[in-house]
Scaffold this motif. Structure first.
Motif, PDB file in Angstrom:
ATOM      1  N   ALA A   1       0.840  -1.192   0.000  1.00  0.00           N
ATOM      2  CA  ALA A   1       0.000   0.000   0.000  1.00  0.00           C
ATOM      3  C   ALA A   1       0.875   1.243   0.000  1.00  0.00           C
ATOM      4  O   ALA A   1       1.835   1.347   0.760  1.00  0.00           O
ATOM      5  N   GLU A   2       0.552   2.218  -0.856  1.00  0.00           N
ATOM      6  CA  GLU A   2       1.430   3.365  -1.051  1.00  0.00           C
ATOM      7  C   GLU A   2       1.228   4.465  -0.021  1.00  0.00           C
ATOM      8  O   GLU A   2       2.015   5.390   0.033  1.00  0.00           O
ATOM      9  N   GLU A   3       0.181   4.404   0.771  1.00  0.00           N
ATOM     10  CA  GLU A   3      -0.005   5.415   1.816  1.00  0.00           C
ATOM     11  C   GLU A   3      -0.601   4.752   3.039  1.00  0.00           C
ATOM     12  O   GLU A   3      -1.465   3.877   2.924  1.00  0.00           O
ATOM     13  N   ARG A   4      -0.126   5.166   4.176  1.00  0.00           N
ATOM     14  CA  ARG A   4      -0.677   4.621   5.417  1.00  0.00           C
ATOM     15  C   ARG A   4      -0.987   5.755   6.392  1.00  0.00           C
ATOM     16  O   ARG A   4      -0.375   6.829   6.350  1.00  0.00           O
ATOM     17  N   VAL A   5      -1.921   5.498   7.266  1.00  0.00           N
ATOM     18  CA  VAL A   5      -2.264   6.428   8.336  1.00  0.00           C
ATOM     19  C   VAL A   5      -1.418   6.081   9.546  1.00  0.00           C
ATOM     20  O   VAL A   5      -1.387   4.929   9.984  1.00  0.00           O
ATOM     21  N   VAL A   6      -0.718   7.070  10.079  1.00  0.00           N
ATOM     22  CA  VAL A   6       0.161   6.857  11.228  1.00  0.00           C
ATOM     23  C   VAL A   6      -0.452   7.565  12.433  1.00  0.00           C
ATOM     24  O   VAL A   6      -0.601   8.790  12.438  1.00  0.00           O
ATOM     25  N   THR A   7      -0.802   6.803  13.444  1.00  0.00           N
ATOM     26  CA  THR A   7      -1.427   7.380  14.641  1.00  0.00           C
ATOM     27  C   THR A   7      -0.472   7.449  15.816  1.00  0.00           C
ATOM     28  O   THR A   7      -0.667   8.250  16.736  1.00  0.00           O
ATOM     29  N   HIS A   8       0.567   6.611  15.811  1.00  0.00           N
ATOM     30  CA  HIS A   8       1.556   6.587  16.884  1.00  0.00           C
ATOM     31  C   HIS A   8       2.960   6.532  16.279  1.00  0.00           C
ATOM     32  O   HIS A   8       3.164   5.913  15.225  1.00  0.00           O
ATOM     33  N   LEU A   9       3.904   7.157  16.938  1.00  0.00           N
ATOM     34  CA  LEU A   9       5.296   7.107  16.504  1.00  0.00           C
ATOM     35  C   LEU A   9       6.186   6.742  17.681  1.00  0.00           C
ATOM     36  O   LEU A   9       5.992   7.265  18.795  1.00  0.00           O
ATOM     37  N   PRO A  10       7.147   5.843  17.482  1.00  0.00           N
ATOM     38  CA  PRO A  10       8.095   5.549  18.553  1.00  0.00           C
ATOM     39  C   PRO A  10       8.804   6.826  19.007  1.00  0.00           C
ATOM     40  O   PRO A  10       9.233   7.643  18.197  1.00  0.00           O
ATOM     41  N   GLY A  11       8.870   7.004  20.303  1.00  0.00           N
ATOM     42  CA  GLY A  11       9.484   8.200  20.862  1.00  0.00           C
ATOM     43  C   GLY A  11       8.478   9.265  21.248  1.00  0.00           C
ATOM     44  O   GLY A  11       8.822  10.207  21.977  1.00  0.00           O
ATOM     45  N   PHE A  12       7.221   9.115  20.778  1.00  0.00           N
ATOM     46  CA  PHE A  12       6.177  10.089  21.122  1.00  0.00           C
ATOM     47  C   PHE A  12       5.191   9.430  22.076  1.00  0.00           C
ATOM     48  O   PHE A  12       4.677   8.341  21.798  1.00  0.00           O
ATOM     49  N   GLU A  13       4.918  10.089  23.174  1.00  0.00           N
ATOM     50  CA  GLU A  13       4.046   9.515  24.195  1.00  0.00           C
ATOM     51  C   GLU A  13       2.583   9.668  23.810  1.00  0.00           C
ATOM     52  O   GLU A  13       2.086  10.784  23.619  1.00  0.00           O
TER      53      GLU A  13
END
Length: 487
Positions: free
Chosen positions: A40-52
């Motif tokens: 899939a060429e686009e994804r929804v990112v809701t969490h990122l490592p390093g961000f609480e």
């Protein structure tokens, strides 16, 4: 013993060549690349490592293939406006270099994330929310361009060979394909933006859109204008402006400056040449220990084995050489070896973060495509075949599109003096003469407006680039400019 590192010089390039050859001839490796490009060429990112916790804004990441023959995929981060995505402008943001990742814009300059220099979370540099983000005003696509920058990649070695004109053409293809997938943004006002070396690229891309190149299919894009910050525009103008800038900043004396002007003027006598060389040597001695990205910041100790050569910077654009020195020197050091006074301490955090496997998984990075992420990859085989972007500024502005050019007034990499010089060469009449502009009752810089919707402004106390040093003032600047108000 220091670990072997990939980021700098030829080693990165040869490791990439070996990786690509292995992928080409190993049957076990072929499915990896095939699966990656088919993902899939686009994804929804809701969490990122390093961000609480969950991200307090929307983030999508993805790829667009811009060269099918070589399998060139440009990676992007897309953040819809935190205010009103359907109504606010859409801006494509390009970082400089050439070869710097757009994560630079997202994390260090105009985006909603930043690193906590003293904080870690699960072994990774800690990310925090930045309230001065331009995503409060606009939808922003942060694009890794040219190929080889950030997470953008090619499946062939040939595909990595790039240039100014090739990068421009691939950006235009990117836009057409991105809008094909996101037609809901076609009616939004469109702006092209960037800083530093992208001063060569942004006006050229904008001119291409204005003239219908690659993106001329119906419905047409709602192009409104462009903006460039601390922009390299013409090295024959920007380079020589470093010396009068140094004089204005009291880094060289009146006497040295007068000798320079007299001895380095146009002429071919051997006496004049020797005098000019001596003058340049005297200037170099005065400024060799000054940090050119911001003349008031310390020249950090990590750069001492390879001091900045001011005379070389005078004769060349200087941006790529200085960025290569800054990144390559820092990449070989542990964070603990870099003083917290050094801006590179923050830059090194992005390398630690973006090369983590959990981060790459969260961002949806195609596996096996980028062996080592660099904030600025100066090993890309890149040809600078646009010598000046002045004609593209002229083309776009005379067509009626809006333009904003801003400079940090303490930047000696691309001094505001050179920027003012090429703006004057356009021969536009002054609509609003030089005056201060304010944020919260304090002078934030100085501005001049010209005919054909061109605005130039300085940002007081800022270096290269302005939003990194004065984010609050730059957010106010953009809010007024987007709204069509006077600064």
């Amino acid at each position: 013993m220091r670990a072997i590192r990939f980021p700098g010089g030829e080693l990165w390039w040869w490791m990439l060549v070996i990786l690509l050859l292995c992928c080409r001839f190993s049957s076990s490796s072929l499915p990896l690349i095939a699966a990656a490009t088919a993902a899939a060429e686009e994804r929804v990112v809701t969490h990122l490592p390093g961000f609480e916790g969950p991200l307090p804004f929307h983030l999508r990441t993805g790829y667009v293939e811009v060269d099918e023959g070589n399998g060139v995929h440009l990676f992007y981060y897309f953040i819809p406006s935190e205010r009103s995505p359907a109504d606010d402008p859409l801006m494509l943001w390009l970082s400089g270099g050439p070869g710097c990742s757009s994560l630079t814009g997202l994390v260090y300059q105009i985006g909603p994330l930043g690193f906590d220099l003293h904080g870690y979370m699960d072994g990774l540099p800690k990310l925090v929310y930045r309230p001065e983000s331009w995503t409060k005003l606009s939808n922003i696509i942060f694009l890794d361009s040219p190929v080889g920058a950030g997470f953008s990649y090619s499946i062939t070695v040939q595909g990595y060979k790039s240039s100014d004109t090739k990068a421009v053409n691939q950006i235009l293809i990117f836009l057409r394909k991105w809008f094909d997938k996101h037609p809901e943004f076609l009616s939004n006002p469109l702006y092209i933006g960037g800083d530093s070396y992208s001063g060569m690229i942004v006006p050229t891309v904008t001119s291409g859109i204005a003239n219908g190149k690659h993106v001329g299919s119906e419905p047409s894009l709602n192009l409104k204008g462009y903006l460039v910050g601390n922009p390299l525009t013409d090295s024959s103008i920007d380079g020589p402006s470093k010396i009068p800038f140094a004089h204005r900043m009291a880094l060289i004396s009146d006497q040295i400056y007068e000798v320079y002007k007299k001895s380095c003027s146009v002429g071919d006598s051997s006496y004049q040449s020797v005098q000019c060389t001596n003058s340049l040597n005297a200037i170099h001695e005065c400024v060799k220990d000054i940090f050119p990205f911001h003349v008031l910041e310390p020249l950090c100790s990590y750069a001492s084995p390879h001091p900045y050569n001011f005379l070389k910077l005078k004769l060349n654009s200087g941006v790529r050489e200085m960025q290569q020195l800054q990144d390559n020197t820092a990449e070989g050091l542990h964070l603990s070896e870099i003083s917290t006074q050094c801006r590179t301490a923050e830059y090194t955090l992005s390398r630690l973060w973006a090369n983590d496997a959990t981060v790459r998984e969260a961002l949806g990075i195609h596996k096996g495509t980028v062996p080592a992420w660099l904030r600025c990859n100066t090993s890309i085989p890149y040809t600078k075949d646009i010598q000046s972007s002045v004609k593209y500024h002229l083309d776009v502005t005379t067509k009626g599109y809006r333009s904003l050019v801003y400079s940090g007034d303490h930047d000696m990499v691309v001094p505001y003096i050179g920027t003012q010089s090429w703006i004057r060469s356009l021969n536009f009449s002054i609509v609003d003469d030089w005056r201060p502009w304010y944020v919260n009752g304090q002078v934030a810089g100085y501005t001049t407006s010209y005919s054909n919707n061109l605005t130039f402004t300085t940002v007081k106390g800022a270096g290269h680039t302005a939003p990194e040093y004065q984010p609050r003032q730059c957010l106010a600047m953009m809010a007024r400019w987007f709204a069509g108000d006077r600064l």
